[in-house]
Design a protein around this motif. Structure first.
Motif, short mmCIF file in Angstrom:
data_model
loop_
_atom_site.label_atom_id
_atom_site.label_comp_id
_atom_site.label_asym_id
_atom_site.label_seq_id
_atom_site.Cartn_x
_atom_site.Cartn_y
_atom_site.Cartn_z
N ASN A 1 8.49 3.76 -5.41
CA ASN A 1 9.23 2.51 -5.26
C ASN A 1 8.97 1.57 -6.44
OD1 ASN A 1 10.38 3.28 -2.77
ND2 ASN A 1 8.55 2.61 -1.69
N GLY A 2 7.70 1.48 -6.85
CA GLY A 2 7.36 0.66 -8.00
C GLY A 2 7.99 1.18 -9.28
N TYR A 3 8.06 2.51 -9.38
CA TYR A 3 8.69 3.14 -10.55
C TYR A 3 10.18 2.81 -10.60
CZ TYR A 3 9.97 6.80 -13.90
OH TYR A 3 10.45 7.49 -14.99
N ASN A 4 10.86 3.00 -9.46
CA ASN A 4 12.31 2.76 -9.42
C ASN A 4 12.67 1.29 -9.56
OD1 ASN A 4 12.91 5.49 -9.16
ND2 ASN A 4 12.78 5.43 -6.94
N SER A 5 11.84 0.41 -9.03
CA SER A 5 12.13 -1.03 -9.10
C SER A 5 11.48 -1.70 -10.31
CB SER A 5 11.66 -1.73 -7.82
OG SER A 5 10.24 -1.69 -7.73
N CYS A 6 10.69 -0.94 -11.06
CA CYS A 6 9.96 -1.48 -12.22
C CYS A 6 9.08 -2.66 -11.83
CB CYS A 6 10.93 -1.86 -13.34
SG CYS A 6 11.49 -0.44 -14.30
N SER A 7 8.33 -2.47 -10.75
CA SER A 7 7.41 -3.53 -10.33
C SER A 7 6.11 -2.94 -9.81
CB SER A 7 8.06 -4.41 -9.27
OG SER A 7 8.36 -3.64 -8.12
N ALA A 8 5.02 -3.56 -10.21
CA ALA A 8 3.70 -3.14 -9.74
C ALA A 8 3.35 -3.98 -8.51
CB ALA A 8 2.66 -3.35 -10.83
N SER A 9 2.82 -3.32 -7.50
CA SER A 9 2.40 -4.04 -6.30
C SER A 9 1.00 -4.63 -6.54
CB SER A 9 2.37 -3.09 -5.10
OG SER A 9 1.28 -2.20 -5.21
N PRO A 10 0.58 -5.56 -5.68
CA PRO A 10 -0.77 -6.11 -5.83
C PRO A 10 -1.87 -5.04 -5.75
CG PRO A 10 0.51 -7.47 -4.33
CD PRO A 10 1.33 -6.24 -4.62
N SER A 11 -1.58 -3.91 -5.10
CA SER A 11 -2.58 -2.85 -4.99
C SER A 11 -2.53 -1.85 -6.14
CB SER A 11 -2.43 -2.12 -3.65
OG SER A 11 -1.16 -1.48 -3.61
#
Length: 127
Positions: free
Chosen positions: A78-88
Motif C-alpha cells: 500500500n505504501g509502495y502504490n500510494s508513495c507514502s511511508a507509514s509511521p511504522s
C-alpha cells in the motif's frame, strides 16, 4: 597403560565440527550484496534495475545516495502504490544503507515528497 604420543579424535565430534563448518561456509556464500541502481545509485527511474536479477532472502541491497536529497523507506504494498511511508515504516537516511531482503516481495521508496511519484521506488522479489 598410557598411550603417550597418540591422539585419537572422536569421529562423531570430527563429523559434527565438519558439518558446522560447511553450514557456516554455505551461509556466508549464499547471501549476496547488490548495489541498487548500480553506479548511478538510488536515483530517479530506478524501477527497472532489478530486472533479470535473482534475489534471495538474506541478500542485502545497498542504497547509495546523497542523504541531503533522498532517503530509503521500507514500506508495504500500500505504501509502495500510494508513495507514502507509514509511521511504522523503517526509514534510512545515511546515504549508504544496507538492507537485508525478506522472503517474498520487498518494497522501497524515497519518502521525500514527490520523489517516489517521480520514480524513486523499487519492488524486489526474494526467493
Amino acid at each position: 597403560m598410557s598411550h603417550q604420543g597418540r591422539c585419537r579424535a572422536n569421529p562423531v565430534l570430527v563429523l559434527a565440527c565438519t558439518l558446522i563448518l560447511l553450514l557456516v561456509q554455505f551461509e556466508i556464500t549464499r547471501a549476496k550484496t547488490f548495489t541498487v541502481g548500480g553506479t548511478s545509485g538510488w536515483s530517479f527511474n530506478v524501477q527497472s534495475w532489478a530486472e533479470g536479477k535473482k534475489f534471495k532472502a538474506g541478500d542485502a541491497l545497498v542504497f547509495n545516495y546523497d542523504p541531503s536529497l533522498h532517503n530509503v523507506a521500507v514500506v508495504d504494498v500500500n505504501g509502495y502504490n500510494s508513495c507514502s511511508a507509514s509511521p511504522s515504516s523503517e526509514v534510512y537516511s545515511s546515504g549508504n544503507d544496507a538492507i537485508k531482503l525478506s522472503k517474498g516481495r520487498n518494497y522501497f521508496i524515497c519518502s521525500i515528497p514527490g520523489h517516489c511519484d517521480g520514480g524513486l521506488k523499487i519492488a524486489v522479489d526474494a526467493s
